[in-house]
Scaffold this motif. Structure first.
Motif, PDB file in Angstrom:
ATOM      1  N   LYS A  79      15.382  -3.106 -12.260  1.00  0.00           N
ATOM      2  CA  LYS A  79      14.678  -2.013 -12.954  1.00  0.00           C
ATOM      3  C   LYS A  79      15.461  -1.566 -14.178  1.00  0.00           C
ATOM      4  CE  LYS A  79      11.378   0.193 -11.732  1.00  0.00           C
ATOM      5  NZ  LYS A  79       9.982  -0.110 -12.028  1.00  0.00           N
ATOM      6  N   VAL A 106       0.860  -1.191   0.000  1.00  0.00           N
ATOM      7  CA  VAL A 106       0.000   0.000   0.000  1.00  0.00           C
ATOM      8  C   VAL A 106       0.900   1.246   0.000  1.00  0.00           C
ATOM      9  CG1 VAL A 106      -1.957   1.108   1.160  1.00  0.00           C
ATOM     10  CG2 VAL A 106      -1.725  -1.372   1.222  1.00  0.00           C
ATOM     11  N   TYR A 109       2.442  -4.533  -5.882  1.00  0.00           N
ATOM     12  CA  TYR A 109       3.241  -3.304  -5.915  1.00  0.00           C
ATOM     13  C   TYR A 109       4.417  -3.462  -4.958  1.00  0.00           C
ATOM     14  CZ  TYR A 109      -0.601  -0.497  -8.005  1.00  0.00           C
ATOM     15  OH  TYR A 109      -1.573   0.056  -8.810  1.00  0.00           O
ATOM     16  N   CYS A 155       2.050   4.027  -5.373  1.00  0.00           N
ATOM     17  CA  CYS A 155       1.294   3.595  -6.560  1.00  0.00           C
ATOM     18  C   CYS A 155      -0.117   3.166  -6.158  1.00  0.00           C
ATOM     19  CB  CYS A 155       2.005   2.438  -7.270  1.00  0.00           C
ATOM     20  SG  CYS A 155       3.465   2.958  -8.174  1.00  0.00           S
ATOM     21  N   THR A 208       7.214 -10.725   5.072  1.00  0.00           N
ATOM     22  CA  THR A 208       8.224  -9.781   4.569  1.00  0.00           C
ATOM     23  C   THR A 208       9.141 -10.408   3.515  1.00  0.00           C
ATOM     24  OG1 THR A 208       8.215  -8.641   6.691  1.00  0.00           O
ATOM     25  CG2 THR A 208      10.100  -8.236   5.255  1.00  0.00           C
ATOM     26  N   ASN A 253      11.067   9.418  -4.189  1.00  0.00           N
ATOM     27  CA  ASN A 253      10.115   8.660  -3.368  1.00  0.00           C
ATOM     28  C   ASN A 253      10.760   7.371  -2.835  1.00  0.00           C
ATOM     29  OD1 ASN A 253      10.175   7.005  -5.610  1.00  0.00           O
ATOM     30  ND2 ASN A 253       8.154   7.600  -6.371  1.00  0.00           N
ATOM     31  N   PHE A 283      -2.511  -5.819   1.618  1.00  0.00           N
ATOM     32  CA  PHE A 283      -1.417  -6.311   2.472  1.00  0.00           C
ATOM     33  C   PHE A 283      -0.283  -5.289   2.481  1.00  0.00           C
ATOM     34  CE2 PHE A 283      -3.578  -9.843   0.460  1.00  0.00           C
ATOM     35  CZ  PHE A 283      -3.843 -10.703   1.515  1.00  0.00           C
TER      36      PHE A 283
HETATM   37  N1  LIG Z   1       5.489   4.878 -12.145  1.00  0.00           N
HETATM   38  C1  LIG Z   1       5.734   4.109 -11.118  1.00  0.00           C
HETATM   39  O1  LIG Z   1       5.672   4.577 -10.005  1.00  0.00           O
HETATM   40  C2  LIG Z   1       6.079   2.660 -11.338  1.00  0.00           C
HETATM   41  C3  LIG Z   1       6.168   2.179 -12.649  1.00  0.00           C
HETATM   42  C4  LIG Z   1       6.511   0.846 -12.844  1.00  0.00           C
HETATM   43  C5  LIG Z   1       6.742   0.011 -11.770  1.00  0.00           C
HETATM   44  N2  LIG Z   1       6.662   0.513 -10.502  1.00  0.00           N
HETATM   45  C6  LIG Z   1       6.982  -0.404  -9.408  1.00  0.00           C
HETATM   46  O2  LIG Z   1       5.867  -0.555  -8.522  1.00  0.00           O
HETATM   47  C7  LIG Z   1       6.352  -0.908  -7.220  1.00  0.00           C
HETATM   48  C8  LIG Z   1       5.651  -0.031  -6.190  1.00  0.00           C
HETATM   49  O3  LIG Z   1       6.048   1.312  -6.335  1.00  0.00           O
HETATM   50  P1  LIG Z   1       5.625   2.399  -5.225  1.00  0.00           P
HETATM   51  O4  LIG Z   1       6.104   3.714  -5.727  1.00  0.00           O
HETATM   52  O5  LIG Z   1       4.210   2.232  -4.822  1.00  0.00           O
HETATM   53  O6  LIG Z   1       6.580   1.925  -4.021  1.00  0.00           O
HETATM   54  P2  LIG Z   1       6.390   2.214  -2.454  1.00  0.00           P
HETATM   55  O7  LIG Z   1       7.714   1.945  -1.851  1.00  0.00           O
HETATM   56  O8  LIG Z   1       5.744   3.531  -2.254  1.00  0.00           O
HETATM   57  O9  LIG Z   1       5.352   1.079  -1.991  1.00  0.00           O
HETATM   58  C9  LIG Z   1       5.706  -0.251  -1.713  1.00  0.00           C
HETATM   59  C10 LIG Z   1       4.832  -0.700  -0.537  1.00  0.00           C
HETATM   60  O10 LIG Z   1       5.060  -2.095  -0.342  1.00  0.00           O
HETATM   61  C11 LIG Z   1       5.102  -2.346   1.048  1.00  0.00           C
HETATM   62  N3  LIG Z   1       5.783  -3.633   1.254  1.00  0.00           N
HETATM   63  C12 LIG Z   1       7.101  -3.898   1.350  1.00  0.00           C
HETATM   64  N4  LIG Z   1       7.311  -5.215   1.506  1.00  0.00           N
HETATM   65  C13 LIG Z   1       6.074  -5.797   1.526  1.00  0.00           C
HETATM   66  C14 LIG Z   1       5.643  -7.143   1.680  1.00  0.00           C
HETATM   67  N5  LIG Z   1       6.512  -8.158   1.807  1.00  0.00           N
HETATM   68  N6  LIG Z   1       4.307  -7.384   1.667  1.00  0.00           N
HETATM   69  C15 LIG Z   1       3.415  -6.377   1.514  1.00  0.00           C
HETATM   70  N7  LIG Z   1       3.782  -5.079   1.371  1.00  0.00           N
HETATM   71  C16 LIG Z   1       5.098  -4.800   1.363  1.00  0.00           C
HETATM   72  C17 LIG Z   1       5.832  -1.135   1.607  1.00  0.00           C
HETATM   73  O11 LIG Z   1       5.652  -0.980   2.993  1.00  0.00           O
HETATM   74  C18 LIG Z   1       5.169  -0.030   0.779  1.00  0.00           C
HETATM   75  O12 LIG Z   1       3.981   0.425   1.397  1.00  0.00           O
HETATM   76  C19 LIG Z   1       7.881  -0.735  -7.266  1.00  0.00           C
HETATM   77  O13 LIG Z   1       8.515  -1.974  -7.429  1.00  0.00           O
HETATM   78  C20 LIG Z   1       8.080   0.112  -8.510  1.00  0.00           C
HETATM   79  O14 LIG Z   1       9.365  -0.064  -9.106  1.00  0.00           O
HETATM   80  C21 LIG Z   1       6.319   1.804 -10.267  1.00  0.00           C
END
Ligand SMILES: NC(=O)c1ccc[n+]([C@@H]2O[C@H](COP(=O)([O-])OP(=O)(O)OC[C@H]3O[C@@H](n4cnc5c(N)ncnc54)[C@H](O)[C@@H]3O)[C@@H](O)[C@H]2O)c1
Length: 351
Positions: A233, A11, A132, A14, A94, A220, A54
């Motif tokens: 990536k 959460v 995510y 994204c 985790t 971020n 989650f």
């Molecule tokens: N434009 C974009 O932002 C974009 C584009 C393509 C891909 N992505 C990918 O999407 C993913 C999410 O990006 P984001 O900006 O939301 O990242 P973020 O770090 O803001 O969110 C990730 C969330 O996952 C949670 N988390 C960590 N480990 C976990 C687990 N084992 N179980 C459940 N939750 C867990 C974290 O606490 C956090 O809330 C990244 O891998 C990113 O590379 C993002």
């Protein structure tokens, strides 16, 4: 129209953009600005219902989804007030998703024991799991995908761990009438698609590419994590770029740089050089500025509805075809025009 029941893993920013956007388009049903496809398989954004979520961060676990998306460290731009939700964010396992450097500023790991993800998915009635997870969380990705399979859910992998690319994983979902989509969501208008379109243009005009460099600056949590774990990536981006080039062109590069002051605002600098007629040099220098997280939500909204439409129509085995338009590292890479054409064809939209 029936609802599409979705579970969110992670959460973060994204997820915040996704949940707020679904709320926005639900309340403003005639507003189609920013939607690539207002309707897919008869489903509109308002037909998406998040039934489970989650996370592992103590500031999010145990909160209702609409509150958890606003918890620190999430700080992407607000789209609209989200719809109120009764879904409580559950403590997921985790595995390998937290690196030590993330603990101080970005992840405060909950002391609660993890739930049984498959059981929660079953109880919630979720049909599609959207992941995510932070980039580099390979073990966590495989564990959540196993739980999705055990609960008869499809799985959309928005991060770069190569799972949808792996035929044996795709087969396991296909055999159950489910879909596996991935890997690494391609933003609505991000550096990767812009870089690809420019390189395709050079190739269409008979130009040899002598350099293609892309540098992404962001501040971020995702960019902080990518500062320490950039490999997957960068490989995913380079795969997307290489696929539009020819033998003899320079190998493209993509770098991720953490710049705290940027927050969720991303700047991407793209530099391309080439040789035209008579080996005369030509160069392009441009910058893209965007808000990173809403840019991914604009594509996830299509991935979810495409997954559901494919299942409804018994076409789940064609999920790989749909991924070429939606993902940076799909099972098969096509040009962006061809990828859109195939996407629309497999989901039953006029091409
Ligand atoms: N434009 C974009 O932002 C974009 C584009 C393509 C891909 N992505 C990918 O999407 C993913 C999410 O990006 P984001 O900006 O939301 O990242 P973020 O770090 O803001 O969110 C990730 C969330 O996952 C949670 N988390 C960590 N480990 C976990 C687990 N084992 N179980 C459940 N939750 C867990 C974290 O606490 C956090 O809330 C990244 O891998 C990113 O590379 C993002």
């Amino acid at each position: 129209m029936a609802q599409i029941k979705v579970a969110i893993v992670g959460v973060g920013n994204c997820a915040k953009s996704f949940v707020e956007g679904v709320g926005f388009y639900t309340k403003n049903s005639s507003d189609e600005v920013g939607l690539m496809h207002p309707e897919i398989g008869g489903y509109r954004p308002s037909d998406i219902n998040v039934v489970a979520a989650f996370d592992i961060d103590e500031r999010k676990v145990g909160k209702k989804l609409h509150e958890a998306i606003r918890a620190t460290p999430n700080r992407t731009v607000k789209i609209a007030d989200p719809l109120e939700s009764n879904v409580m964010v559950q403590r997921g396992p985790t595995h390998d998703s937290v690196i030590e450097e993330m603990r101080e500023h970005f992840i405060h790991e909950s002391k609660e024991p993890p739930v049984d993800v498959a059981e929660v998915l079953k109880t919630s009635g979720a049909e599609i799991v959207v992941s995510y997870l932070p980039t580099g969380s390979d073990k966590a990705t495989y564990a959540y995908a196993e739980a999705a399979l055990a609960a008869n859910c499809s799985f959309i992998n928005c991060m770069p761990t190569p799972i949808a690319k792996d035929q044996s994983w795709r087969k396991r979902f296909e055999e159950k009438g489910l879909v596996l989509m991935g890997d690494d969501i391609k933003s609505q208008l991000g550096a990767t698609i812009l870089n690809r379109v420019l390189l395709s243009l050079l190739k269409m005009r008979g130009i040899k590419v002598t350099k293609s460099e892309q540098v992404n600056y962001g501040g971020n949590a995702d960019h902080f994590n990518l500062h320490y774990r950039p490999e997957a990536k960068e490989a995913s981006k380079e795969d997307a770029l290489t696929s539009v080039l020819s033998e003899g062109d320079a190998k493209p590069s993509a770098r991720m740089i953490y710049t705290e002051k940027n927050y969720d605002h991303k700047q991407a600098k793209i530099k391309i050089t080439g040789e035209i007629w008579g080996h005369i040099p030509i160069s392009i220098d441009l910058a893209l500025e965007d808000e990173d997280s809403p840019n991914s939500a604009g594509v996830v909204i299509d991935a979810i509805r495409a997954a559901k439409a494919l299942i409804d129509n018994g076409e789940h085995a064609k999920a790989g075809e749909a991924c070429s338009f939606l993902m940076k590292s799909p099972p098969v890479q096509y040009s962006d025009e061809k990828a859109l054409e195939r996407f629309r064809k497999v989901i039953g939209l006029a091409t």
